[in-house]
Design a protein around this motif. Structure first.
Motif, PDB file in Angstrom:
ATOM      1  N   ASP A   1     -52.945 -21.219 -12.514  1.00 19.94           N
ATOM      2  CA  ASP A   1     -52.664 -20.419 -11.319  1.00 19.94           C
ATOM      3  C   ASP A   1     -52.330 -21.329 -10.138  1.00 19.94           C
ATOM      4  OD1 ASP A   1     -52.874 -17.901  -9.613  1.00 19.94           O
ATOM      5  OD2 ASP A   1     -54.433 -19.161  -8.722  1.00 19.94           O
TER       6      ASP A   1
ATOM      7  N   HIS B   1     -48.409 -19.642  -2.242  1.00 22.20           N
ATOM      8  CA  HIS B   1     -47.116 -19.215  -2.795  1.00 22.20           C
ATOM      9  C   HIS B   1     -46.038 -19.303  -1.721  1.00 22.20           C
ATOM     10  CE1 HIS B   1     -48.354 -17.252  -6.730  1.00 22.20           C
ATOM     11  NE2 HIS B   1     -49.507 -17.635  -6.193  1.00 22.20           N
TER      12      HIS B   1
ATOM     13  N   ILE C   1     -48.972 -16.201 -12.535  1.00 17.70           N
ATOM     14  CA  ILE C   1     -48.475 -15.313 -11.476  1.00 17.70           C
ATOM     15  C   ILE C   1     -47.285 -16.015 -10.840  1.00 17.70           C
ATOM     16  CG2 ILE C   1     -49.002 -14.157  -9.290  1.00 17.70           C
ATOM     17  CD1 ILE C   1     -51.934 -14.165 -10.107  1.00 17.70           C
TER      18      ILE C   1
ATOM     19  N   THR D   1     -44.885 -13.065  -6.226  1.00 17.80           N
ATOM     20  CA  THR D   1     -45.939 -12.443  -7.024  1.00 17.80           C
ATOM     21  C   THR D   1     -45.559 -11.050  -7.529  1.00 17.80           C
ATOM     22  OG1 THR D   1     -46.973 -11.511  -5.049  1.00 17.80           O
ATOM     23  CG2 THR D   1     -47.693 -13.716  -5.733  1.00 17.80           C
ATOM     24  N   TYR D   2     -46.312 -10.614  -8.543  1.00 17.73           N
ATOM     25  CA  TYR D   2     -46.092  -9.272  -9.084  1.00 17.73           C
ATOM     26  C   TYR D   2     -46.295  -8.199  -8.020  1.00 17.73           C
ATOM     27  CZ  TYR D   2     -46.356 -11.504 -13.698  1.00 17.73           C
ATOM     28  OH  TYR D   2     -46.118 -12.289 -14.792  1.00 17.73           O
TER      29      TYR D   2
ATOM     30  N   LEU E   1     -46.832 -12.668   0.881  1.00 21.28           N
ATOM     31  CA  LEU E   1     -47.128 -13.637  -0.175  1.00 21.28           C
ATOM     32  C   LEU E   1     -48.423 -14.390   0.134  1.00 21.28           C
ATOM     33  CD1 LEU E   1     -43.626 -15.257  -0.869  1.00 21.28           C
ATOM     34  CD2 LEU E   1     -44.905 -13.732  -2.400  1.00 21.28           C
TER      35      LEU E   1
END
Length: 543
Positions: A353, A474, A436, A440-441, A470
């Motif tokens: 991650d 990220h 991820i 991101t999802y 976000l």
């Protein structure tokens, strides 16, 4: 509860309370009791080394006031809270104040009824092979109640009269007979927990029933005054650990840490680590949720959130697989999103991650991104078809293994990998392997919706709004990558890669739909490309 007051040395630990006396010491088996130590200051010496921490944990005392002093060699890992202080802390050993672990629930577990198996005196036909002589065949509830004889903790197994082929555990507790539907799939269970033997299942069940009956109100209020927010016992170590962190800022970090290279941060408990890292100026304060998983603790363990005992035989609580925090399952819902991943728990760089990796290494961005981009900008910006041309898969896998094995010391120089397309391939593979994605999802559909807006200004504003959603790590990684890709487009005359071409390459790499649907991926491909193209062309405005 007896009267309490604050510890004498509370100038550095204002919220710390310490026990006045420890009425009993419990052996590793928790069965025998040794003579009560005399009051005053308890000195734990070498001959008590192995049992010192366990005895402290088992202490039922709730009287506070006098100070407990440890020899430095006694502070070795026995249980969760004493995760082994580093040898450099030995000068502070006599000043160290242990945390207060509440013993009420531990005492209740010790008082819980013991299981008593009622054996069937006759042979039973068609007895399942995974049941023993406690199986009494097809009998009624009334017959089971009579066999148990009103003995607390007594139990038998029977086959249901109403539903042949279904089995029931009849257990005596609280002056009544409780009946539970019993299942077996290789292990025995009546609920979520699965046990190797019926005896363990009953033992755990009696402990749970007893504690939840006797302390229902206490359990419901466990989270109202957590020690998690007041970890005063870590104060004395913060300065030392922070100095070590500051000193190690410019030292190379390794992904795989050997025994000799353990730092103070890696050897002290998760709570102390969190306190030290929180007060370290070099730490990048990205929010991260804990990665809790159900865990079976060997020996007595206390919750690091509420300080209460974690009862039962198995699956007593949950452990964060990234930082090692141990808490009750119900307490995990109240723990803040402040996970400080422990580097020794991070086994690899790829497939890890993103936020976990940067917090473990205390960096703004993943090391892979920084190192690969530096190498590409040093010798590859003018390479034709940069990021579009693929390198040899075997060599790209070699780079991946080098980062997983050596971390920041991975050698990806031209002497080892002269083809720059291997480095670009390794960078793209890192983004594809993220559990991820960078985008991101949670934000995927919002970016796709923004890309569908026809008005260019409104579309740009919508993209900017979604960028703000976000996670910080990220966002920072995406920002740094877009700055780099903008530099790539500035060399378009040599590499023939403009923002649109890079959008085609990086669209599916940086963003993936939450549902694994080929049809959705194909349908959204043009919008994925457009989003990355917009990010590159407007990087100076959007970030």
């Amino acid at each position: 509860m007896t009267q309490t007051h604050r510890a004498k040395s509370a100038s550095s630990c204002p919220n710390l309370l310490v026990p006045e006396t420890w009425p009993h010491q419990v052996s590793a088996s928790h069965a025998g009791r040794s003579k009560q130590p005399q009051g005053g200051i308890l000195k734990i010496n070498e001959e008590h080394r192995r049992g010192a921490i366990q005895d402290l944990l088992a202490s039922p005392g709730f009287t506070f006031g006098k100070r407990v002093v440890f020899d430095s060699h006694c502070l070795k890992r026995q249980h969760t809270f004493a995760d082994g202080l580093h040898s450099s802390c030995t000068s502070d050993a006599e000043e160290y104040q242990p945390p207060i672990w509440k013993s009420y629930l531990y005492q209740l577990q010790q008082e819980a009824p013991r299981p008593k198996r009622i054996i069937c005196p006759r042979g039973v036909e068609n007895r399942p092979k995974y049941y023993g002589r406690e199986f009494h065949g097809i009998i009624s509830r009334e017959q089971a109640d009579e066999l148990l004889g009103g003995v607390e903790g007594a139990y038998i197994l029977r086959e249901s009269q109403r539903q042949p082929g279904c089995y029931t555990l009849a257990l005596r507790f609280g002056n009544q007979t409780l009946n539970y539907r019993l299942f077996h799939d290789g292990k025995h269970f009546v609920g979520e927990k699965r046990f190797e033997s019926i005896h363990d299942l009953v033992t755990d069940g009696l402990i749970t029933l007893y504690i939840e009956t006797k302390a229902a109100e206490y359990i419901s209020k466990m989270t109202t005054n957590p020690i998690y927010e007041h970890i005063g016992y870590a104060t004395l170590l913060r300065e030392k650990v922070s100095r070590r962190l500051s000193r190690s800022k410019n030292e190379p970090r390794k992904t795989n840490v050997t025994h000799e290279e353990h730092t103070a941060v890696e050897k002290i408990s998760s709570l102390v680590r969190r306190a030290a890292l929180t007060h370290n100026d070099n730490h990048f304060n990205y929010e991260k949720t804990h990665n809790f998983k159900v865990h079976t603790f060997r020996g007595p363990h206390w919750c690091e959130y509420c300080a209460n005992f974690m009862w039962g035989l198995i699956a007593q609580g949950v452990r964060c697989s990234d930082c090692g925090l141990n808490v009750h399952k119900q307490c995990s819902k109240h723990v803040p999103n402040d996970c400080q991943p422990d580097l020794k728990r991070i086994k690899k760089v790829y497939c890890c991650d993103l936020t976990t990796l940067v917090k473990a290494h205390n960096t703004q961005r993943p090391m892979v991104v920084d190192i690969c981009i530096r190498e590409i900008e040093a010798r590859g910006l003018k390479s034709e078809g940069l990021y579009r041309v693929s390198g040899f898969t075997e060599h790209i896998e070699d780079v991946k293994m080098a980062f997983d094995r050596d971390g920041e010391k991975a050698d990806i120089s031209a002497n080892v990998y002269p083809d720059i397309n291997i480095i670009t391939g390794a960078l793209k593979l890192y983004f594809r392997d993220l559990p991820i994605p960078v985008i991101t999802y949670d934000t995927y559909s919002k970016f796709i919706d923004a890309a569908k807006i026809s008005n260019a200004d409104e579309r740009l504003e919508a993209v900017h709004e979604v960028l703000m959603l976000l996670p910080p790590a990220h966002y920072e990684t995406l920002r740094y990558l877009m700055i780099h890709l903008k530099k790539v487009t500035m060399n378009e005359k040599d590499n023939f890669m403009n923002a649109e071409n890079l959008g085609i390459v990086f669209g599916p790499t940086l963003m993936r739909p939450p549902e694994d649907s080929t049809l959705t991926t194909l349908h959204d491909m043009r919008y994925q490309k457009l989003i990355v193209q917009i990010l590159i062309e407007n990087e100076d405005v959007l970030f």
